[in-house]
Design a protein around this motif. Structure first.
Motif, PDB file in Angstrom:
ATOM      1  N   SER A 407       0.827  -1.202   0.000  1.00 14.82           N
ATOM      2  CA  SER A 407       0.000   0.000   0.000  1.00 14.82           C
ATOM      3  C   SER A 407       0.865   1.257   0.000  1.00 14.82           C
ATOM      4  O   SER A 407       0.606   2.212  -0.737  1.00 14.82           O
ATOM      5  CB  SER A 407      -0.923  -0.006   1.222  1.00 14.82           C
ATOM      6  OG  SER A 407      -1.733   1.138   1.233  1.00 14.82           O
ATOM      7  N   ALA A 408       1.908   1.274   0.830  1.00 15.53           N
ATOM      8  CA  ALA A 408       2.794   2.440   0.918  1.00 15.53           C
ATOM      9  C   ALA A 408       3.514   2.703  -0.396  1.00 15.53           C
ATOM     10  O   ALA A 408       3.786   3.854  -0.749  1.00 15.53           O
ATOM     11  CB  ALA A 408       3.810   2.233   2.038  1.00 15.53           C
ATOM     12  N   LEU A 409       3.807   1.639  -1.133  1.00 11.06           N
ATOM     13  CA  LEU A 409       4.517   1.774  -2.410  1.00 11.06           C
ATOM     14  C   LEU A 409       3.555   1.846  -3.595  1.00 11.06           C
ATOM     15  O   LEU A 409       3.989   1.850  -4.750  1.00 11.06           O
ATOM     16  CB  LEU A 409       5.478   0.586  -2.596  1.00 11.06           C
ATOM     17  CG  LEU A 409       6.642   0.506  -1.592  1.00 11.06           C
ATOM     18  CD1 LEU A 409       7.413  -0.791  -1.783  1.00 11.06           C
ATOM     19  CD2 LEU A 409       7.569   1.703  -1.734  1.00 11.06           C
ATOM     20  N   GLU A 410       2.263   1.887  -3.282  1.00  8.02           N
ATOM     21  CA  GLU A 410       1.222   1.954  -4.313  1.00  8.02           C
ATOM     22  C   GLU A 410       1.319   0.806  -5.316  1.00  8.02           C
ATOM     23  O   GLU A 410       1.101   0.976  -6.516  1.00  8.02           O
ATOM     24  CB  GLU A 410       1.281   3.310  -5.032  1.00  8.02           C
ATOM     25  CG  GLU A 410       1.002   4.485  -4.092  1.00  8.02           C
ATOM     26  CD  GLU A 410       1.064   5.835  -4.791  1.00  8.02           C
ATOM     27  OE1 GLU A 410       1.303   5.875  -6.009  1.00  8.02           O
ATOM     28  OE2 GLU A 410       0.868   6.861  -4.100  1.00  8.02           O
ATOM     29  N   MET A 411       1.626  -0.391  -4.781  1.00  6.48           N
ATOM     30  CA  MET A 411       1.700  -1.603  -5.601  1.00  6.48           C
ATOM     31  C   MET A 411       0.314  -2.260  -5.569  1.00  6.48           C
ATOM     32  O   MET A 411       0.094  -3.276  -4.913  1.00  6.48           O
ATOM     33  CB  MET A 411       2.798  -2.527  -5.069  1.00  6.48           C
ATOM     34  CG  MET A 411       4.189  -1.897  -5.144  1.00  6.48           C
ATOM     35  SD  MET A 411       5.477  -2.874  -4.308  1.00  6.48           S
ATOM     36  CE  MET A 411       5.553  -4.339  -5.340  1.00  6.48           C
ATOM     37  N   THR A 412      -0.612  -1.636  -6.254  1.00  6.65           N
ATOM     38  CA  THR A 412      -2.034  -2.008  -6.185  1.00  6.65           C
ATOM     39  C   THR A 412      -2.303  -3.443  -6.618  1.00  6.65           C
ATOM     40  O   THR A 412      -3.067  -4.170  -5.973  1.00  6.65           O
ATOM     41  CB  THR A 412      -2.878  -1.046  -7.041  1.00  6.65           C
ATOM     42  OG1 THR A 412      -2.547   0.296  -6.676  1.00  6.65           O
ATOM     43  CG2 THR A 412      -4.361  -1.280  -6.823  1.00  6.65           C
ATOM     44  N   ALA A 413      -1.667  -3.872  -7.720  1.00  9.30           N
ATOM     45  CA  ALA A 413      -1.918  -5.221  -8.249  1.00  9.30           C
ATOM     46  C   ALA A 413      -1.480  -6.284  -7.243  1.00  9.30           C
ATOM     47  O   ALA A 413      -2.216  -7.253  -6.974  1.00  9.30           O
ATOM     48  CB  ALA A 413      -1.177  -5.404  -9.571  1.00  9.30           C
ATOM     49  N   GLN A 414      -0.279  -6.104  -6.673  1.00  7.74           N
ATOM     50  CA  GLN A 414       0.231  -7.071  -5.689  1.00  7.74           C
ATOM     51  C   GLN A 414      -0.637  -7.083  -4.436  1.00  7.74           C
ATOM     52  O   GLN A 414      -0.906  -8.147  -3.857  1.00  7.74           O
ATOM     53  CB  GLN A 414       1.679  -6.732  -5.313  1.00  7.74           C
ATOM     54  CG  GLN A 414       2.682  -6.964  -6.427  1.00  7.74           C
ATOM     55  CD  GLN A 414       2.842  -5.736  -7.319  1.00  7.74           C
ATOM     56  OE1 GLN A 414       1.939  -4.890  -7.402  1.00  7.74           O
ATOM     57  NE2 GLN A 414       3.988  -5.641  -7.991  1.00  7.74           N
ATOM     58  N   LYS A 415      -1.075  -5.895  -4.038  1.00  7.10           N
ATOM     59  CA  LYS A 415      -1.919  -5.777  -2.840  1.00  7.10           C
ATOM     60  C   LYS A 415      -3.248  -6.526  -3.027  1.00  7.10           C
ATOM     61  O   LYS A 415      -3.675  -7.297  -2.166  1.00  7.10           O
ATOM     62  CB  LYS A 415      -2.162  -4.299  -2.555  1.00  7.10           C
ATOM     63  CG  LYS A 415      -3.119  -4.009  -1.416  1.00  7.10           C
ATOM     64  CD  LYS A 415      -3.170  -2.515  -1.167  1.00  7.10           C
ATOM     65  CE  LYS A 415      -4.331  -2.127  -0.294  1.00  7.10           C
ATOM     66  NZ  LYS A 415      -5.620  -2.174  -0.968  1.00  7.10           N
TER      67      LYS A 415
END
Length: 428
Positions: A407-415
């Motif tokens: 979330s902090a790295l804005e890795m939406t797909a992985q999240k």
């Protein structure tokens, strides 16, 4: 002549008292048979004051009836804790009385009740521990040990729970008992997955476990080695003694333990930790090297060195030991977790700096630099958290931490993929 009459009168009084006592015990027995345990308890209290002068046989009968009464009250959920403790004490007094008399009329009948109370105490202790009633929990575990002194694990857990309750004098007393019996706690668990419940069942021997696997009721047999608990016992003793200003006593206790158990490396780690606590860094380093020399390829040992180094704020060596533990055992999940936690600790000071900045151009530039540093920390922990998830996919703490990082790295797909896979709720 007068003295003779006095003696005769005294003897007559004791005899009458004995008859009264027997009558009360019989009356109490009748009351409990009718289901009137409260009435039975009241009747038996009348004989309590006379029991000290009774014969061992009469004492045994009295304590047997008393134990039955209070166990029945506990089973009826009437002052459960108090009555369970009273029943346990009565049965122990019964056993002592029959040992003194050399007879065993009631002990065998009481044995089942003693085991029943033991497990009730353990279950109640677990329930107390869950709601942080640690003092009550510890006492029950100790009472369970007194009922079955062969089950020394309850004594060990009683000490640990007294530590949680911050009752250090009680904890130290029990640790001393464990030390005197040279308790280790080392053993082997034989496990297999029950096909019906999908839970791991514990077996006494490998043969017993393998038999049910062949029968088809169980699968996935595993063997779990339970490491020695001596290191933890002496570590806690040392910490309590140091806290009480008794550092030399702590050192002596560990030296004695090492002399009695020269091959137990957990004790060397405990000794190293003590010297770390007292800021004797030269002795600490010497002991660490001694541990490594004994077994350089023991992943648990190397991991523990990492923990000691992390506690000493020696980040460089902590990382080195965790990395080495992972070289030895690439599936060492706790090494992945601790490595990630170690790196994440660097986030705190960065956030503190960010919060102090204002809105000037200079502050905004500094903020951007600090934000990049924070993101780099998050990126550095991803491989360790992902590996930990591969090894232990059901670990919710790891999953939540990884979700926070994504979330902090804005890795939406992985999240989203991790949320779908684990169905976890994250907090950030």
């Amino acid at each position: 002549m007068k003295s003779k009459y006095v003696v005769l009168a005294s003897a007559l009084f004791i005899s009458v008292a004995s008859f009264a006592q027997k009558d009360e015990i019989k009356a109490a027995e009748k009351a409990i048979k009718k289901g009137n345990s409260q009435e039975a308890a009241t009747i038996l209290q009348g004989a309590e004051s006379l029991i000290a002068n009774a014969s061992d046989d009469e004492k045994a009968q009295f304590f047997f009836v008393k134990g039955n009464i209070y166990l029945d009250l506990a089973n009826k959920k009437i002052d459960t804790d108090k009555n369970l403790a009273a029943a346990a004490a009565a049965y122990l007094n019964l056993v002592d009385a029959e040992k003194a008399s050399g007879k065993s009329k009631y002990t065998s009948d009481a044995a089942k009740s003693i085991i029943e109370i033991k497990y009730k105490l353990i279950n109640s202790a677990i329930a107390d521990s869950k709601i942080e009633k640690n003092s009550d929990s510890a006492k029950k575990l100790y009472d369970a040990y007194l009922l079955d002194k062969k089950d020394t694990l309850n004594l060990y857990y009683a000490a640990s729970t007294y530590v949680n309750a911050k009752e250090y004098d009680q904890a130290l007393k029990i640790y001393q008992e464990l030390k005197e019996m040279n308790y280790s706690g080392k053993g082997i668990n034989y496990l297999a997955v029950n096909k019906i419940t999908d839970a791991e069942d514990l077996f006494t021997t490998a043969a017993e476990r393998d038999k049910v696997v062949k029968m088809g009721t169980h699968e996935k047999p595993t063997t779990e080695v339970i490491p020695s608990k001596r290191g933890e016992i002496f570590k806690n003793m040392a910490l309590i003694l140091v806290d009480a200003g008794k550092t030399e006593e702590a050192k002596k206790a560990i030296e004695e333990a090492r002399a009695a158990n020269p091959e137990d490396t957990s004790l060397i780690l405990t000794q190293a930790n003590l010297y770390l606590q007292t800021k004797d860094f030269d002795t600490y380093k010497k002991l660490i090297n001694e541990v490594l020399a004994k077994n350089p390829n023991d992943a648990d040992l190397v991991f523990n060195l990492g923990v000691l180094s992390a506690n000493a704020k020696d980040v460089v060596n902590a990382e080195k030991y965790y990395a080495r533990a992972l070289e030895i055992n690439p599936k060492y999940v706790n090494a992945y977790i601790n490595m990630a936690a170690l790196k994440l600790e660097a986030e705190g000071p960065i956030i503190a700096k960010m919060n102090k900045l204002g809105n000037s151009d200079k502050d905004m530039k500094s903020y951007a630099v600090l934000k990049t540093e924070r993101q780099n920390i998050f990126k550095s922990v991803i491989p360790y958290l992902e590996k930990a998830m591969e090894v232990d996919s059901k670990n919710e703490d790891v999953a939540n931490t990884l979700l926070n990082v994504y979330s902090a790295l804005e890795m939406t797909a992985q999240k989203k993929a991790l949320e779908a896979k684990n169905e976890v709720v994250y907090y950030f």
